[in-house]
Design a protein around this motif. Structure first.
Motif, short mmCIF file in Angstrom:
data_model
loop_
_atom_site.label_atom_id
_atom_site.label_comp_id
_atom_site.label_asym_id
_atom_site.label_seq_id
_atom_site.Cartn_x
_atom_site.Cartn_y
_atom_site.Cartn_z
N ALA A 190 0.67 -1.18 0.09
CA ALA A 190 -0.05 0.06 -0.08
C ALA A 190 0.97 1.35 -0.21
O ALA A 190 1.85 1.36 0.64
N TRP A 192 0.70 5.23 0.45
CA TRP A 192 0.09 6.67 0.75
C TRP A 192 0.62 7.76 -0.38
O TRP A 192 1.94 8.06 -0.04
N ILE A 216 -3.37 5.14 -2.56
CA ILE A 216 -4.19 6.01 -1.77
C ILE A 216 -4.03 7.40 -1.87
O ILE A 216 -2.91 8.07 -1.76
N ASP A 217 -4.93 8.13 -2.16
CA ASP A 217 -4.98 9.76 -2.65
C ASP A 217 -6.37 10.18 -2.64
O ASP A 217 -7.18 9.25 -2.69
N ARG A 218 -6.65 11.34 -3.12
CA ARG A 218 -7.92 12.05 -3.27
C ARG A 218 -7.91 13.08 -4.66
O ARG A 218 -8.75 13.09 -5.06
N THR A 234 -6.78 1.43 -6.56
CA THR A 234 -6.72 2.90 -5.98
C THR A 234 -7.88 2.78 -4.94
O THR A 234 -8.90 2.24 -5.04
N ILE A 235 -7.56 3.59 -4.04
CA ILE A 235 -8.48 4.13 -2.94
C ILE A 235 -8.49 5.79 -2.84
O ILE A 235 -7.62 6.33 -2.54
N ASN A 236 -9.56 6.16 -2.84
CA ASN A 236 -9.69 7.70 -2.85
C ASN A 236 -10.42 8.00 -1.41
O ASN A 236 -11.26 7.50 -1.17
N PHE A 237 -9.54 8.62 -0.66
CA PHE A 237 -9.96 8.69 0.78
C PHE A 237 -10.90 9.69 1.16
O PHE A 237 -11.49 9.93 2.13
N VAL A 242 -9.91 4.46 4.79
CA VAL A 242 -8.91 3.72 3.95
C VAL A 242 -8.53 2.57 5.13
O VAL A 242 -8.41 1.61 4.58
N GLN A 245 -11.34 -0.01 4.00
CA GLN A 245 -11.17 -0.33 2.56
C GLN A 245 -9.97 -1.42 2.55
O GLN A 245 -10.06 -2.44 1.89
N LEU A 246 -8.82 -1.05 3.13
CA LEU A 246 -7.83 -1.74 3.03
C LEU A 246 -7.89 -3.18 3.92
O LEU A 246 -7.39 -4.39 3.49
#
Length: 390
Positions: A190, A192, A216-218, A234-237, A242, A245-246
């Protein structure tokens, strides 16, 4: 010559300053053909880095043509085309002999200032405060390069600046960040942040055998770059938590390796620790917003590794050290030992394994640098990486 100079928080200007000169027999003078704005330059722009002085020349991602060399320089000659690492290293001290170039014992003339802040002094850096040497940086028409036989890497003909300039910092930084994560074959990694260093950490994680990479970002364009060029999930925080989701993506175990490529100015959506960080830094009660680091610690699986290529300034607080200790986490971090990586990563570029120019979103003349600092800081106009042409 013309150079980009710091004059205070959010105040950078292109000024006329004296041309650099040979000051030591080991120096070289390089005419800059391409340089860049780095995410860590924003820590200076935003006023977080101490010991800056009005008129300091910024920039630590330069390359160009050697114009002059000191009488003891043997590996370079006028006309050579070189990339200059942001770390200034003597090549012969105890740390340099062990290839820990960013910890050089000899290159920081202001080592006593750094010692008071950190216990011992790391290497001097180009364009990055007087605590780290007060060296003029490379967002300029010319640059004095100390220890010229140690740092610069010669670039063969046929490779455009845009493919190799990132050997000065962000490609080696992302690679060392992934290497420090101790990635094993098949690991879930992961990352960040999806800025330029993170993009190279993502690329490097695959090179080192990752089985999955989660970014991970927005910022939409950064997330899209991670998907398109980095083949990352991808994860949009701004949209999901986060941690939750992880945990869902890893069936409750957490990522094996976590990379904090954000550093001192982390953002979050509504997290209490991030709100406190923002308030404290706004009034000078803190130097760092460490939300990404805290989150990486909490998310990392037991026995995993947290790697920190993101730059921190001073004394971040509320670090969940009890969680780190009880989960048996390993931490590895540091400024990049750039000279250790330039040649092997240059070979990856030459072989076609990677074209680092994919991160470039803006190329402008040096005179436009002040506006581009603001654009980059504000994350406007899809700005991810700015290249400057003096």
């Amino acid at each position: 010559m013309r150079a980009l100079c710091w004059h205070g928080k959010s105040d950078v200007r292109v000024d006329t300053v004296p041309d650099p000169k040979i000051q030591d027999p080991g120096d070289a003078i390089v005419r800059i053909t391409t340089t860049c704005i780095c995410g860590s330059d924003l820590h200076l722009y935003d006023g977080f880095m101490p010991t800056m002085e009005a008129g300091d020349v910024l920039g630590h991602e330069p390359m160009g043509i050697v114009e002059e060399v000191g009488k003891s320089v043997t590996k370079l000659k006028p006309g050579d085309r070189v990339v200059v690492p942001f770390t200034i290293s003597c090549g012969s001290c105890w740390f340099c002999e062990r290839k820990m170039y960013s910890l050089c014992d000899r290159s920081n003339p202001n080592a006593e200032i750094a010692r008071k802040a950190m216990g011992q002094s790391p290497a001097g850096l180009f364009g990055y405060s007087h605590m780290l040497g007060g060296f003029p940086g490379g967002q300029a028409e010319y640059l004095r390069v100390p220890f010229a036989d140690v740092g610069p890497v010669k670039i063969p003909d046929g490779l455009p600046d845009e493919k190799v300039v990132f050997l000065s910092d962000i490609f080696p930084t992302g690679y060392m960040g992934a290497e420090n994560a101790e990635i094993e074959s098949g690991d879930t990694v992961a990352v960040w942040g999806c800025g330029p260093v993170a993009q190279f950490a993502i690329q490097s994680a695959w090179m080192l055998g990752a089985g999955r990479v989660i970014a991970i970002d927005r910022v939409p364009e950064r997330l899209e770059m991670s998907r398109r060029h980095g083949k990352a999930e991808t994860i949009n925080f701004d949209e999901v938590g986060v941690y939750d989701q992880l945990m869902e993506m890893t069936k409750g175990r957490g990522p094996d390796r976590c990379i904090d490529a954000v550093g001192a100015e982390a953002h979050s959506t509504g997290a209490v620790d991030a709100v406190l960080d923002k308030a404290k830094t706004a009034v000078g009660m803190a130097t760092d917003r460490a939300h990404a680091l805290r989150e990486a610690i909490m998310c990392c699986r037991k026995g995993g590794t947290v790697s920190v290529p993101g730059v921190y300034i001073g004394y971040p607080d509320k670090i969940p050290f009890g969680a780190a200790m009880n989960k048996g986490l390993t931490f590895k971090m540091g400024q990049t030992h750039v000279q250790r990586y330039t040649q092997p990563l240059l070979e990856k570029i030459q072989s076609g394994h990677i074209d680092p120019s994919f991160v470039i979103t803006h190329t402008v003349p040096l005179k436009d640098a002040p506006q581009m600092y603001k654009t980059f800081s504000d994350k406007k106009d899809g700005c991810i990486k700015v290249v400057l042409k003096p």
